[in-house]
Design an enzyme around this catalytic site. Structure first.
Site, PDB file in Angstrom:
ATOM      1  N   CYS A   1       0.857  -1.181   0.000  1.00 28.24           N
ATOM      2  CA  CYS A   1       0.000   0.000   0.000  1.00 28.24           C
ATOM      3  C   CYS A   1       0.892   1.230   0.000  1.00 28.24           C
ATOM      4  O   CYS A   1       2.103   1.131   0.136  1.00 28.24           O
ATOM      5  CB  CYS A   1      -0.896   0.016   1.235  1.00 28.24           C
ATOM      6  N   GLY A   2       0.288   2.376  -0.139  1.00 31.28           N
ATOM      7  CA  GLY A   2       1.017   3.626  -0.029  1.00 31.28           C
ATOM      8  C   GLY A   2       0.446   4.457   1.096  1.00 31.28           C
ATOM      9  O   GLY A   2      -0.773   4.596   1.208  1.00 31.28           O
TER      10      GLY A   2
END
Length: 126
Positions: free
Chosen positions: A2-3
């Site tokens: 994820c970011g």
């Protein structure tokens, strides 16, 4: 994968969080979310899709504050629905918003052994 981004600034951070998530879009294209904080109040917008599809101008105007976090999701576990979008908000006991990158792979074991029994206890393991 994820970011995640977090910003504390001297002015509004909503646009900077949006720009950062756009740059991080390659880290997750399933869902996006932003939480901001102003004078102890939390403002959250999240949903499924690309950053550009989740946030419209009126959403950005509602994300007030000089601090915030953002998240783009790439699903590795769980289901593919809006409930999995982050940041997560928990109202008890005082309200907290968080974003994380990872899976709590032993949640069932922790519940069975009594090491966790409530969602707020689960947070400390993330």
């Amino acid at each position: 994968m994820c970011g995640i981004v977090g910003i504390v600034g001297s002015g509004p951070v909503n646009q900077r969080l949006y720009d950062a998530l756009t740059v991080l879009q390659h880290r997750g294209q399933d869902a996006a979310g932003i939480m901001t904080s102003e004078e102890g109040e939390l403002f959250v917008r999240k949903g499924q899709g690309l950053v550009r599809d989740v946030f419209e101008q009126h959403h950005m105007l509602e994300l007030r504050g000089h601090a915030g976090i953002g998240h783009v999701r790439y699903p590795t576990a769980g289901c593919d629905n809006a409930a999995e979008s982050q940041p997560f908000y928990v109202n008890a006991p005082y309200g907290i918003c968080l974003a994380h990158n990872g899976n709590l792979t032993n949640a069932a074991e922790l519940e069975r052994t009594g090491d966790i029994s409530t969602p707020s206890q689960t947070l400390k393991f993330c």
